[in-house]
Design an enzyme around this catalytic site. Structure first.
Site, short mmCIF file in Angstrom:
data_model
loop_
_atom_site.label_atom_id
_atom_site.label_comp_id
_atom_site.label_asym_id
_atom_site.label_seq_id
_atom_site.Cartn_x
_atom_site.Cartn_y
_atom_site.Cartn_z
N GLY A 148 0.83 -1.19 0.00
CA GLY A 148 0.00 0.00 0.00
C GLY A 148 0.86 1.23 0.00
O GLY A 148 2.09 1.17 0.16
N PRO A 149 0.25 2.41 -0.16
CA PRO A 149 1.00 3.66 -0.20
C PRO A 149 1.74 3.90 1.11
O PRO A 149 1.38 3.36 2.16
CB PRO A 149 -0.09 4.72 -0.43
CG PRO A 149 -1.27 3.97 -0.95
CD PRO A 149 -1.20 2.61 -0.36
N SER A 150 2.78 4.72 1.05
CA SER A 150 3.51 5.09 2.27
C SER A 150 2.56 5.79 3.25
O SER A 150 1.71 6.57 2.85
CB SER A 150 4.68 6.01 1.92
OG SER A 150 5.60 5.35 1.09
N GLY A 151 2.75 5.49 4.53
CA GLY A 151 1.92 6.12 5.55
C GLY A 151 0.56 5.46 5.74
O GLY A 151 -0.31 6.03 6.42
N GLY A 157 0.01 2.63 7.33
CA GLY A 157 -0.07 1.91 8.60
C GLY A 157 0.54 0.52 8.58
O GLY A 157 0.32 -0.26 9.50
N LYS A 158 1.35 0.21 7.56
CA LYS A 158 1.90 -1.14 7.44
C LYS A 158 2.87 -1.45 8.58
O LYS A 158 2.78 -2.50 9.21
CB LYS A 158 2.62 -1.28 6.09
CG LYS A 158 1.72 -1.03 4.87
CD LYS A 158 2.43 -1.30 3.56
CE LYS A 158 3.58 -0.33 3.29
NZ LYS A 158 3.13 1.07 3.11
N THR A 159 3.81 -0.54 8.84
CA THR A 159 4.78 -0.77 9.91
C THR A 159 4.09 -0.77 11.28
O THR A 159 4.47 -1.53 12.18
CB THR A 159 5.89 0.29 9.86
OG1 THR A 159 6.53 0.23 8.59
CG2 THR A 159 6.92 0.06 10.95
N GLU A 174 10.30 -4.21 4.37
CA GLU A 174 11.03 -3.63 3.24
C GLU A 174 12.52 -3.94 3.36
O GLU A 174 13.37 -3.06 3.25
CB GLU A 174 10.78 -2.13 3.18
CG GLU A 174 9.31 -1.78 3.01
CD GLU A 174 9.09 -0.32 2.67
OE1 GLU A 174 9.97 0.28 2.04
OE2 GLU A 174 8.04 0.20 3.01
#
Length: 623
Positions: A388-391, A393-395, A518
């Site tokens: 998904g796009p940066s920011g 909430g993946k991390t 990543e």
């Protein structure tokens, strides 16, 4: 299971819970010191030695009095000389023992306090470090405890001996001449009238000085830890200006402190000189009238000196005590913070179970929601890619899996049990985490690969983990092999080398659940190929969660979760999402570098593209 933090017990200390007491006063300071369990027998012995030393010192002016009143060479005997010599020797030995014991007690108290504080800092949850700057926290452990150490180990010795000397001298003076003693004591309230307000002012100055010291420590930590960024950005002048402002602020507080001390010292000198003038003048009148002998006047002056000298030490103690109260307030703030629940919970007996999120939401205390009602299931032994796009909430999602944060609502389960029910140590031991940064500690390569292992690692295990991570290739070429120093944060190694050491570390832990954040995004193409091969070894037979923008990882994943602004908008295989999810198709085209003019590419074409990328990275032409 309740998530209320359990008190942490440390050998030789009470649980790290401060009894209810107002902060910023002497009660909170004493409560903190009591919790370090100072050695009472040693303290009593030190006080007895202090009393003995002071008591012997109080006898010396009486000897002087007798010598002055009846002095002649004939009156001196060997016995008198031996007695005086013995008195001085006893006083010296007793004083030395007292000072040593009180300093030892002070050092022990502060060592235990630092031990408690260090253990507390290690047990505090990640949200605490989100709210507090690292430099400030370091300052609490070093500067603030240093203030307490200075008070206990240095000034408290002089305070105890000074109090005993003052009380003993006053008692003897009352016996010698109560009228002169009453005149002398009348000056003391005059001194207190000035010194008490100055002490309060010193407290506020010291508190501000400690805050500025913490801010300065924070700046130093931030700038020096990223000195390469500073130099690469030509930011030396900017950081110099920031540092100069902090230094000037410390200078201003130092001047305020100096002004107060400059008033205290002359006032004390004025009071003492006034006392001396009064005693000598009034005493001389009483000697001339015959009410007082010359020897008694000399003894009176000597006792006055024994009062004057400790008064300066006592004043210094109270000044330092005000500083220590301010430092104690901030130490207690840390000790009052809630810890991670180290005790309680069940052991993870079987990690090869489905991992699932149920209506998972998370928001920081003062911010917008990061994750909103996420629900998905990860089957054991499979690979799930989160894209998904940066920011989006993946991390943060990974942090929730590792229990760095607690969900605002919803839950994460392993099998049918909420992960919050598991022992924190047992739960985290199931995870292997390889991040983009690949953090290393200062030390050898062996230290870094074995970091966190609770058992001794054999050389064979170490080599096998390095080989599977393809780290042995470069380690063998280093002069010292596994004993090569990596430098602060691994600065002596390349990004690809740091990644492979991180992978070897994860392999050695043999985790059941693997998280890759990543892990190859910052590498060059050649390093990426090697690290990808190492990751394939690491992922075998493990439940794997991947945050990745790389084509091969996403294509091969058993499941892909697409997250946008904290919302799960798509879940399925690569093929399924290409067909059903418009933004994923755009994401694949742009970030996965698909050569797609707008038409849908099948799986074979995507795999060919991945092989072409890998071949190009290795210097091999695609067929």
């Amino acid at each position: 299971m309740s998530t209320t933090p359990q008190p942490t017990s440390i050998q030789g200390t009470e649980p790290s819970v401060i009894p209810a007491a107002p902060k910023g006063n002497w009660r909170s300071f004493l409560a903190l010191i009591r919790q370090t369990n100072p050695p009472i027998p040693m303290l009593i012995t030190a006080l007895i030695m202090s009393i003995a030393s002071t008591g012997v010192g109080l006898i010396i002016p009486l000897f002087t009095k007798n010598l002055v009143d009846g002095f002649s060479l004939d009156s001196l005997s060997f016995g008198q000389i031996a007695l005086i010599a013995a008195t001085f020797i006893i006083q010296t030995v007793a004083s030395g023992l007292s000072i040593y014991l009180l300093n030892r007690i002070g050092q022990q108290v502060v060592a235990k306090l630092r031990d408690r504080l260090w253990r507390k800092l290690l047990d505090l949850p990640i949200p605490y470090y989100d709210k507090h700057r690292t430099g400030e926290t370091i300052s609490r452990l070093t500067n603030d405890t240093g203030v307490v150490k200075s008070l206990i180990a240095e000034h408290m010795t002089n305070f105890f001996t000074g109090i005993i000397a003052v009380i003993g001298s006053v008692v003897v003076l009352l016996y010698l001449d109560w009228q002169m003693t009453a005149v002398m004591l009348g000056v003391i309230p005059l001194a207190a009238l000035f010194l008490v307000p100055l002490g309060r002012q010193m407290f506020h100055i010291s508190k501000g000085l400690q805050e500025e010291t913490a801010s300065f420590t924070t700046l130093l930590t931030q700038v020096l830890s990223e000195i390469r960024l500073v130099k690469a950005s030509n930011a030396e002048s900017r950081e110099y200006d920031s540092g100069k402002q902090a230094i000037n602020s410390l200078f201003r507080f130092g001047l305020k402190e100096a002004k107060v001390q400059a008033m205290i010292a002359p006032l004390m000198f004025l009071v003492m000189m006034l006392l001396l003038v009064v005693i000598v003048g009034y005493g001389g009148m009483r000697v001339s009238s015959g009410a007082l002998t010359a020897g008694e006047l000399v003894a009176f002056i000597l006792y006055l000196i024994q009062i004057v000298m400790p008064m300066g030490q006592i004043t210094t103690f109270f000044t330092q005590f005000q500083k220590a109260i301010g430092a104690t307030e901030r130490i207690i703030d840390i000790l009052d913070e809630k810890e991670e629940p180290q005790a309680g919970g069940v052991e993870v007996e079987q990690a090869q179970l489905p991992l699932a999120a149920h209506n998972l939401s998370f928001a920081y205390p003062s911010g917008e929601p990061i994750l909103k009602q996420l629900s998905f299931r990860v089957e054991p032994g499979t690979v799930t890619a989160v894209v998904g796009p940066s920011g989006s909430g993946k991390t943060t999602l990974f942090s929730l899996f590792e229990r760095f944060y607690t969900p605002t609502s919803g839950q994460i389960t392993l099998g049918n049990r909420d992960i919050q029910d598991y022992s924190l140590h047992s739960w985290r031991s199931q995870f292997g985490y390889v991040s983009q940064e690949s953090p290393l500690i200062a030390g050898t390569i062996r230290d870094n690969i074995c970091y966190g292992m609770s058992r001794e690692v054999t050389d064979e295990e170490l080599r096998r983990a390095a080989e599977m991570a393809y780290a042995d290739i470069f380690i063998r070429e280093l002069p010292n092999g596994y004993l090569t120093e990596v430098g602060e944060r691994g600065i002596k190694l390349s990004g690809g080398q740091r990644q492979r050491i991180a992978i070897a570390r994860a392999l050695l832990r043999n985790p059941r659940i693997l998280m890759l954040d990543e892990a190859t995004s910052s590498l060059d193409s050649k390093s990426e190929v090697v690290v990808q091969q190492a990751l394939q070894n690491l992922m075998q037979g493990r439940t794997t969660l991947v945050i990745a923008h790389r084509l091969s990882t996403v294509v091969d994943a058993d499941q892909i979760l697409f997250v946008e602004k904290g919302v799960l908008t798509g879940a399925g295989t690569h093929e399924e999402l290409l067909q059903t999810h418009k933004l994923y198709r755009e994401f694949a085209t742009q970030q996965l570098r698909l050569q797609e003019p707008g038409a849908f590419l099948g799986e074979d074409s995507l795999r060919d593209g991945a092989q072409a990328d890998a071949g190009a990275a290795a210097g091999v032409s695609a067929p």
